[in-house]
Write a protein that holds these residues in place. Structure first.
Motif, short mmCIF file in Angstrom:
data_model
loop_
_atom_site.label_atom_id
_atom_site.label_comp_id
_atom_site.label_asym_id
_atom_site.label_seq_id
_atom_site.Cartn_x
_atom_site.Cartn_y
_atom_site.Cartn_z
N MET A 133 33.70 60.97 59.20
CA MET A 133 33.41 60.49 57.87
C MET A 133 34.70 60.34 57.06
SD MET A 133 30.47 61.58 55.42
CE MET A 133 30.38 61.15 53.74
N ARG A 134 35.68 61.14 57.34
CA ARG A 134 36.94 61.08 56.61
C ARG A 134 37.62 59.71 56.73
NH1 ARG A 134 40.14 64.90 54.21
NH2 ARG A 134 42.37 64.56 54.29
N PRO A 135 37.68 59.08 57.92
CA PRO A 135 38.28 57.75 58.01
C PRO A 135 37.54 56.71 57.17
CG PRO A 135 38.14 58.73 60.19
CD PRO A 135 37.39 59.63 59.25
N VAL A 136 36.23 56.87 57.05
CA VAL A 136 35.45 55.92 56.24
C VAL A 136 35.84 56.03 54.77
CG1 VAL A 136 33.12 55.34 55.47
CG2 VAL A 136 33.53 55.91 57.87
N VAL A 137 36.01 57.25 54.30
CA VAL A 137 36.41 57.46 52.90
C VAL A 137 37.81 56.88 52.67
CG1 VAL A 137 36.95 59.23 51.18
CG2 VAL A 137 34.93 59.49 52.63
N GLN A 138 38.71 57.11 53.62
CA GLN A 138 40.05 56.57 53.49
C GLN A 138 40.03 55.05 53.48
OE1 GLN A 138 42.12 58.42 56.76
NE2 GLN A 138 42.69 60.21 55.54
N PHE A 139 39.20 54.45 54.31
CA PHE A 139 39.10 53.00 54.36
C PHE A 139 38.57 52.45 53.03
CE2 PHE A 139 36.54 49.17 55.15
CZ PHE A 139 37.55 48.32 55.59
N VAL A 140 37.54 53.08 52.50
CA VAL A 140 36.97 52.63 51.23
C VAL A 140 37.99 52.79 50.11
CG1 VAL A 140 35.18 53.13 49.50
CG2 VAL A 140 34.59 53.05 51.92
N LEU A 141 38.71 53.89 50.10
CA LEU A 141 39.74 54.11 49.09
C LEU A 141 40.85 53.07 49.21
CD1 LEU A 141 40.70 55.92 46.78
CD2 LEU A 141 41.84 57.34 48.48
N ALA A 142 41.30 52.79 50.42
CA ALA A 142 42.34 51.77 50.63
C ALA A 142 41.84 50.40 50.20
CB ALA A 142 42.75 51.74 52.10
N LEU A 143 40.59 50.10 50.48
CA LEU A 143 40.00 48.81 50.07
C LEU A 143 39.93 48.71 48.55
CD1 LEU A 143 38.86 46.28 51.37
CD2 LEU A 143 36.60 47.33 51.26
N ALA A 144 39.57 49.80 47.88
CA ALA A 144 39.51 49.80 46.42
C ALA A 144 40.90 49.60 45.82
CB ALA A 144 38.89 51.10 45.91
N ILE A 145 41.89 50.28 46.37
CA ILE A 145 43.26 50.13 45.87
C ILE A 145 43.75 48.70 46.09
CG2 ILE A 145 45.66 50.84 46.28
CD1 ILE A 145 44.55 53.68 46.79
N LEU A 146 43.45 48.13 47.23
CA LEU A 146 43.83 46.75 47.51
C LEU A 146 43.17 45.80 46.52
CD1 LEU A 146 45.21 44.66 49.35
CD2 LEU A 146 43.10 44.62 50.70
N GLY A 147 41.90 46.03 46.23
CA GLY A 147 41.18 45.17 45.27
C GLY A 147 41.80 45.24 43.88
N VAL A 148 42.14 46.44 43.43
CA VAL A 148 42.75 46.60 42.11
C VAL A 148 44.12 45.93 42.09
CG1 VAL A 148 43.73 48.30 40.52
CG2 VAL A 148 41.48 48.68 41.52
N THR A 149 44.90 46.10 43.16
CA THR A 149 46.23 45.50 43.24
C THR A 149 46.15 43.98 43.20
OG1 THR A 149 47.01 47.39 44.53
CG2 THR A 149 48.35 45.39 44.60
N VAL A 150 45.26 43.40 43.97
CA VAL A 150 45.11 41.94 43.98
C VAL A 150 44.61 41.45 42.62
CG1 VAL A 150 43.83 40.01 45.01
CG2 VAL A 150 44.80 41.79 46.47
N SER A 151 43.70 42.17 42.01
CA SER A 151 43.18 41.77 40.70
C SER A 151 44.29 41.78 39.64
CB SER A 151 42.07 42.72 40.26
OG SER A 151 40.98 42.65 41.15
N ILE A 152 45.08 42.83 39.62
CA ILE A 152 46.18 42.92 38.65
C ILE A 152 47.23 41.86 38.96
CG2 ILE A 152 48.09 44.37 37.84
CD1 ILE A 152 46.18 46.77 38.08
N GLY A 153 47.50 41.64 40.25
CA GLY A 153 48.45 40.60 40.64
C GLY A 153 48.00 39.23 40.19
N SER A 154 46.69 38.97 40.28
CA SER A 154 46.19 37.66 39.84
C SER A 154 46.34 37.49 38.33
CB SER A 154 44.73 37.48 40.25
OG SER A 154 43.86 38.25 39.45
N LEU A 155 46.21 38.59 37.59
CA LEU A 155 46.37 38.51 36.14
C LEU A 155 47.84 38.33 35.75
CD1 LEU A 155 43.94 41.34 34.94
CD2 LEU A 155 43.60 38.87 34.76
N LEU A 156 48.72 39.02 36.45
CA LEU A 156 50.15 39.01 36.09
C LEU A 156 50.94 37.87 36.74
CD1 LEU A 156 50.97 42.82 36.17
CD2 LEU A 156 50.60 41.36 34.19
N TRP A 157 50.29 37.04 37.56
CA TRP A 157 51.00 35.99 38.29
C TRP A 157 51.87 35.13 37.37
CZ3 TRP A 157 51.68 35.07 43.35
CH2 TRP A 157 52.23 33.84 43.70
N LYS A 158 51.34 34.69 36.27
CA LYS A 158 52.09 33.80 35.37
C LYS A 158 53.22 34.54 34.65
CE LYS A 158 49.87 29.93 35.88
NZ LYS A 158 50.46 28.68 36.22
N LYS A 159 53.10 35.87 34.53
CA LYS A 159 54.19 36.65 33.94
C LYS A 159 55.35 36.80 34.93
CE LYS A 159 53.09 39.01 29.99
NZ LYS A 159 53.92 39.11 28.84
#
Length: 129
Positions: free
Chosen positions: A1-27
């Motif tokens: 179960m631990r690898p599943v939690v790590q995968f979900v956490l990594a996926l969430a961090i990736l989503g936040v990073t891509v979202s912020i990157g899409s907002l800051l692209w023009k900056k």
């Protein structure tokens, strides 16, 4: 179960990073957003959190956003760090010098301490003319 939690956490961090990157692209660049990133940007801007983040970053309207000059920002940060390090080094050196002088003074005999005090006091007071 631990690898599943790590995968979900990594996926969430990736989503936040891509979202912020899409907002800051023009900056960060004057190049147009890639199509996939544009789709992420459009989706993020439709959410309340994305709209709030865009307001915080000052990127609510792509037409009014001016790119940050990363060279200037890095230079400013470097100068600030360099100044802080110089001030700290000066403080450390002065503290060490003072400590050494006090230690050497305390090792002197009473007569030598008195003679040194007289020399310091004599040179510290302006001579009357």
């Amino acid at each position: 179960m631990r690898p599943v939690v790590q995968f979900v956490l990594a996926l969430a961090i990736l989503g936040v990073t891509v979202s912020i990157g899409s907002l800051l692209w023009k900056k960060l660049t004057s190049a147009p957003r890639p199509q996939a990133l544009q789709q992420v940007h459009d989706f993020v801007m439709k959410t309340p959190q994305g709209d709030q983040a865009a307001q915080v970053f000052g990127v609510t309207d792509d037409k009014t956003v001016t790119p940050i000059n990363l060279g200037d920002a890095a230079n400013t940060a470097w100068n600030g760090i360099k100044s802080a390090v110089q001030q700290r080094a000066t403080t450390i050196v002065m503290s060490q010098v003072t400590t050494q002088l006090v230690n050497q003074y305390e090792k002197l005999s009473r007569d030598q301490q008195k003679t040194l005090q007289e020399i310091i006091c004599k040179t510290a007071t302006p001579s009357a003319k």
